[in-house]
Design an enzyme around this catalytic site. Structure first.
Site, PDB file in Angstrom:
ATOM      1  N   PRO A 145      -2.311 -12.035  10.123  1.00 33.62           N
ATOM      2  CA  PRO A 145      -2.649 -11.825  11.540  1.00 33.62           C
ATOM      3  C   PRO A 145      -2.970 -10.355  11.767  1.00 33.62           C
ATOM      4  O   PRO A 145      -2.379  -9.483  11.128  1.00 33.62           O
ATOM      5  CB  PRO A 145      -1.355 -12.221  12.266  1.00 33.62           C
ATOM      6  CG  PRO A 145      -0.275 -12.138  11.245  1.00 33.62           C
ATOM      7  CD  PRO A 145      -0.924 -12.426   9.924  1.00 33.62           C
ATOM      8  N   LYS A 204     -13.652   0.333  15.604  1.00 36.57           N
ATOM      9  CA  LYS A 204     -12.347  -0.337  15.634  1.00 36.57           C
ATOM     10  C   LYS A 204     -11.814  -0.465  17.053  1.00 36.57           C
ATOM     11  O   LYS A 204     -11.181  -1.461  17.405  1.00 36.57           O
ATOM     12  CB  LYS A 204     -11.340   0.449  14.787  1.00 36.57           C
ATOM     13  CG  LYS A 204     -10.995  -0.267  13.525  1.00 36.57           C
ATOM     14  CD  LYS A 204     -10.159   0.523  12.578  1.00 36.57           C
ATOM     15  CE  LYS A 204     -10.610   0.159  11.167  1.00 36.57           C
ATOM     16  NZ  LYS A 204      -9.981   0.928  10.147  1.00 36.57           N
ATOM     17  N   ASN A 259       0.839  -1.205   0.000  1.00 40.02           N
ATOM     18  CA  ASN A 259       0.000   0.000   0.000  1.00 40.02           C
ATOM     19  C   ASN A 259       0.873   1.254   0.000  1.00 40.02           C
ATOM     20  O   ASN A 259       2.097   1.161   0.014  1.00 40.02           O
ATOM     21  CB  ASN A 259      -0.958  -0.032   1.196  1.00 40.02           C
ATOM     22  CG  ASN A 259      -0.193  -0.133   2.495  1.00 40.02           C
ATOM     23  OD1 ASN A 259       0.520   0.787   2.886  1.00 40.02           O
ATOM     24  ND2 ASN A 259      -0.305  -1.277   3.162  1.00 40.02           N
ATOM     25  N   LYS A 296     -10.809  -4.121  18.061  1.00 38.20           N
ATOM     26  CA  LYS A 296      -9.391  -4.450  18.241  1.00 38.20           C
ATOM     27  C   LYS A 296      -9.034  -4.643  19.710  1.00 38.20           C
ATOM     28  O   LYS A 296      -8.026  -5.238  20.039  1.00 38.20           O
ATOM     29  CB  LYS A 296      -8.513  -3.344  17.660  1.00 38.20           C
ATOM     30  CG  LYS A 296      -8.813  -3.012  16.213  1.00 38.20           C
ATOM     31  CD  LYS A 296      -7.891  -3.753  15.277  1.00 38.20           C
ATOM     32  CE  LYS A 296      -8.192  -3.368  13.837  1.00 38.20           C
ATOM     33  NZ  LYS A 296      -7.285  -3.995  12.897  1.00 38.20           N
ATOM     34  N   LYS A 300       9.056 -16.742 -10.900  1.00 38.74           N
ATOM     35  CA  LYS A 300       8.265 -15.639 -11.454  1.00 38.74           C
ATOM     36  C   LYS A 300       7.082 -16.179 -12.268  1.00 38.74           C
ATOM     37  O   LYS A 300       7.269 -17.040 -13.135  1.00 38.74           O
ATOM     38  CB  LYS A 300       9.179 -14.781 -12.335  1.00 38.74           C
ATOM     39  CG  LYS A 300       8.527 -13.511 -12.790  1.00 38.74           C
ATOM     40  CD  LYS A 300       9.460 -12.708 -13.674  1.00 38.74           C
ATOM     41  CE  LYS A 300       8.678 -11.626 -14.369  1.00 38.74           C
ATOM     42  NZ  LYS A 300       9.352 -11.101 -15.521  1.00 38.74           N
ATOM     43  N   ILE A 346      -2.225  -7.646  13.983  1.00 35.49           N
ATOM     44  CA  ILE A 346      -1.189  -7.437  15.009  1.00 35.49           C
ATOM     45  C   ILE A 346      -1.748  -6.667  16.205  1.00 35.49           C
ATOM     46  O   ILE A 346      -1.560  -7.048  17.361  1.00 35.49           O
ATOM     47  CB  ILE A 346       0.026  -6.704  14.384  1.00 35.49           C
ATOM     48  CG1 ILE A 346       0.574  -7.545  13.237  1.00 35.49           C
ATOM     49  CG2 ILE A 346       1.111  -6.436  15.433  1.00 35.49           C
ATOM     50  CD1 ILE A 346       1.545  -6.841  12.333  1.00 35.49           C
ATOM     51  N   PHE A 381      -4.270   2.871  15.083  1.00 37.74           N
ATOM     52  CA  PHE A 381      -4.624   3.918  14.147  1.00 37.74           C
ATOM     53  C   PHE A 381      -5.801   3.436  13.311  1.00 37.74           C
ATOM     54  O   PHE A 381      -5.943   2.237  13.079  1.00 37.74           O
ATOM     55  CB  PHE A 381      -3.447   4.241  13.211  1.00 37.74           C
ATOM     56  CG  PHE A 381      -2.593   5.373  13.731  1.00 37.74           C
ATOM     57  CD1 PHE A 381      -1.863   5.220  14.899  1.00 37.74           C
ATOM     58  CD2 PHE A 381      -2.549   6.582  13.053  1.00 37.74           C
ATOM     59  CE1 PHE A 381      -1.094   6.267  15.383  1.00 37.74           C
ATOM     60  CE2 PHE A 381      -1.779   7.634  13.531  1.00 37.74           C
ATOM     61  CZ  PHE A 381      -1.049   7.481  14.696  1.00 37.74           C
ATOM     62  N   ASP A 425      -3.962  -6.598   4.938  1.00 39.48           N
ATOM     63  CA  ASP A 425      -4.900  -7.504   5.618  1.00 39.48           C
ATOM     64  C   ASP A 425      -4.831  -8.929   5.072  1.00 39.48           C
ATOM     65  O   ASP A 425      -5.204  -9.869   5.742  1.00 39.48           O
ATOM     66  CB  ASP A 425      -6.328  -6.976   5.460  1.00 39.48           C
ATOM     67  CG  ASP A 425      -6.492  -5.646   6.182  1.00 39.48           C
ATOM     68  OD1 ASP A 425      -6.010  -5.545   7.325  1.00 39.48           O
ATOM     69  OD2 ASP A 425      -7.067  -4.712   5.599  1.00 39.48           O
TER      70      ASP A 425
HETATM   71  N1  CTP Z   1      -3.593  -3.482  12.009  1.00 34.91           N
HETATM   72  C1  CTP Z   1      -2.784  -4.513  12.426  1.00 34.91           C
HETATM   73  N2  CTP Z   1      -2.758  -5.682  11.739  1.00 34.91           N
HETATM   74  C2  CTP Z   1      -3.530  -5.863  10.653  1.00 34.91           C
HETATM   75  C3  CTP Z   1      -4.368  -4.809  10.208  1.00 34.91           C
HETATM   76  C4  CTP Z   1      -4.385  -3.630  10.902  1.00 34.91           C
HETATM   77  O1  CTP Z   1      -2.072  -4.348  13.426  1.00 34.91           O
HETATM   78  N3  CTP Z   1      -3.492  -7.012   9.991  1.00 34.91           N
HETATM   79  C5  CTP Z   1      -3.628  -2.251  12.806  1.00 34.91           C
HETATM   80  C6  CTP Z   1      -3.087  -1.012  12.145  1.00 34.91           C
HETATM   81  O2  CTP Z   1      -1.706  -0.852  12.444  1.00 34.91           O
HETATM   82  C7  CTP Z   1      -3.918   0.078  12.791  1.00 34.91           C
HETATM   83  C8  CTP Z   1      -5.263  -0.604  13.024  1.00 34.91           C
HETATM   84  O3  CTP Z   1      -4.985  -1.989  13.047  1.00 34.91           O
HETATM   85  O4  CTP Z   1      -3.409   0.456  14.023  1.00 34.91           O
HETATM   86  C9  CTP Z   1      -6.324  -0.299  12.052  1.00 34.91           C
HETATM   87  O5  CTP Z   1      -5.860  -0.514  10.738  1.00 34.91           O
HETATM   88  P1  CTP Z   1      -6.820  -0.260   9.491  1.00 34.91           P
HETATM   89  O6  CTP Z   1      -6.103  -0.659   8.246  1.00 34.91           O
HETATM   90  O7  CTP Z   1      -7.419   1.094   9.569  1.00 34.91           O
HETATM   91  O8  CTP Z   1      -7.979  -1.270   9.849  1.00 34.91           O
HETATM   92  P2  CTP Z   1      -8.334  -2.698   9.408  1.00 34.91           P
HETATM   93  O9  CTP Z   1      -8.309  -3.584  10.599  1.00 34.91           O
HETATM   94  O10 CTP Z   1      -7.506  -3.132   8.248  1.00 34.91           O
HETATM   95  O11 CTP Z   1      -9.844  -2.498   9.007  1.00 34.91           O
HETATM   96  P3  CTP Z   1     -10.496  -1.931   7.641  1.00 34.91           P
HETATM   97  O12 CTP Z   1      -9.499  -2.209   6.552  1.00 34.91           O
HETATM   98  O13 CTP Z   1     -11.749  -2.695   7.531  1.00 34.91           O
HETATM   99  O14 CTP Z   1     -10.723  -0.474   7.870  1.00 34.91           O
END
Ligand code: CTP
Length: 400
Positions: free
Chosen positions: A307, A341, A210, A345, A288, A309, A327, A278
């Protein structure tokens, strides 16, 4: 900074002229700068210029009776808050690695009991030479902080790493050092910060990732370290130089990131800023994937969930950090999503940020701090200022 001073060793390289600008910048911040000019350095800048800009006597010779009477070299090496070598030539670094003491600069580096920051600048081949890289590794093991040089065009016409970093970056690094309080509000506390994107391989040359630049996470790690915390920054691939004054763990994938965070525990604080992918390809190919395969119909990409985190760390039994901050990067309905969230979380705070504009990669951010007992909205500001505001609130939460 008016009570702070540095000892600046100016080595013999073309970048020596930039150290003059550095002394001016530091002077503007109120930092007293005394200089040692090496014999090589004198070929590029004169003692008179350095003295005129710093308003201080310039030291140069180890066995100069006047200099020794004025201030002995041992005292010179210690009556400072920080020793800075800029530019740090390959020769100066080699001498410091070997512990040579055959001129004033090398003797000072061997005799000092103060922190040392080296700012290398040299030709790209010299920088990449195994001897230089070996010396840098050894210097870092010896506790010397070595800044990463910039990459770009060189005075000698070549291109690559080895350019002196921007003067403003060197100045910030020095000010960071001088400001780092041994007895800051977070002194004695440990913090783990994740930053940047993760990269999930499809095959040896392609990946899913990303746009996260890592800027906000790096700024938060720096702000926490400045308040005295012992910080571990776990970072995905970014274009930002490795920050100093903290433990740095480089990872690529979400699985590696979780592993690195767990290894860093126990910790008082966990701030999850990373934009973790995700999903990851279920079966990354060892070779490749050929374009033709794609045209023939590669089919849908098969993905498995990574996972979470933040969620994992929030729900740890026994080793859960006292304060877990996540975040929420959202493009719409920011605060509502952030509140959801927070519950999902299981963290303590969520920093909600609107990434609908140019936030990812940009230098500013507008956040709302979502806690279980309310929301605090902050105005749009520089990412460093966002980081300082958050670090301050984290420190306050440990006071109460
Ligand atoms: N995060 C994480 N591990 C993941 C996905 C997200 O630790 N696999 C943490 C990010 O570091 C951030 C928070 O979760 O602190 C939210 O991340 P965000 O991308 O906004 O949320 P998602 O859980 O991916 O939810 P969505 O994509 O549905 O908004």
């Amino acid at each position: 900074m008016s009570d702070k001073s540095i000892l600046l060793i100016i080595g013999g390289g073309i970048a020596a002229y930039k150290s003059l600008e550095l002394t001016r910048e530091l002077g503007r911040s109120g930092v007293r700068t005394r200089c040692i000019l090496t014999n090589g350095g004198k070929e590029f800048v004169t003692p008179l210029t350095v003295s005129a800009l710093t308003g201080e006597k310039v030291f140069s010779e180890l066995f100069d009776l006047d200099d020794e009477a004025d201030m002995g070299h041992i005292q010179l090496s210690r009556s400072t808050d920080l020793v800075v070598v800029c530019p740090a030539t390959a020769d100066l670094m080699a001498k410091a690695t070997a512990g040579l003491a055959n001129d004033l600069a090398s003797t000072t580096l061997l005799a000092t009991d103060k922190p040392v920051l080296m700012v290398p600048a040299m030709n790209v081949r010299m920088w990449e030479h195994p001897a230089t890289q070996r010396n840098i590794r050894q210097l870092r093991l010896d506790g010397v902080e070595v800044m990463e040089p910039d990459v770009g065009d060189m005075a000698c016409g070549e291109f690559g790493p080895g350019r002196l970093p921007e003067v403003s970056r060197i100045k910030d690094e020095i000010l960071d050092h001088l400001a780092r309080p041994e007895d800051g509000p977070l002194s004695g506390k440990t913090a783990i910060v994740t930053a940047g994107p993760t990269r999930e391989a499809l095959d040896p040359v392609r990946y899913i990732s990303n746009h996260s630049s890592g800027k906000q996470g790096y700024a938060i790690a720096t702000a926490l370290a400045r308040l005295g915390a012992d910080v571990t920054l776990v970072s995905g691939p970014t274009a930002i130089p490795q920050p100093s004054g903290m433990n740095f763990v480089q990872i690529e994938t979400a699985v590696e990131m979780l592993d690195a965070v767990k290894k860093g525990l126990p910790s008082d604080i966990f701030v999850s800023v990373a934009a973790v992918a995700d999903w990851r390809p279920a079966e990354p190919s060892d070779i490749k994937i050929k374009a033709k395969t794609t045209k023939d119909g590669l089919g849908a990409l098969s993905l498995v969930e990574n996972p979470d985190i933040l969620k994992t760390i929030s729900h740890l039994k026994g080793k859960r950090p006292k304060l877990v901050v996540g975040f929420a990067a959202e493009t719409n309905d920011v605060e509502n999503h952030a509140q959801g969230k927070l519950e999902r979380k299981g963290c303590d705070w969520i920093v909600a940020n609107d990434v609908s504009g140019d936030v990812m990669g940009g230098s500013e951010n507008e956040i709302a701090l979502v806690k279980r007992d309310g929301i605090e909205r902050l105005p749009r500001m520089d990412k460093a200022a966002v980081a300082q505001n958050l670090a301050k609130r984290i420190a306050e939460s440990f006071e109460s």
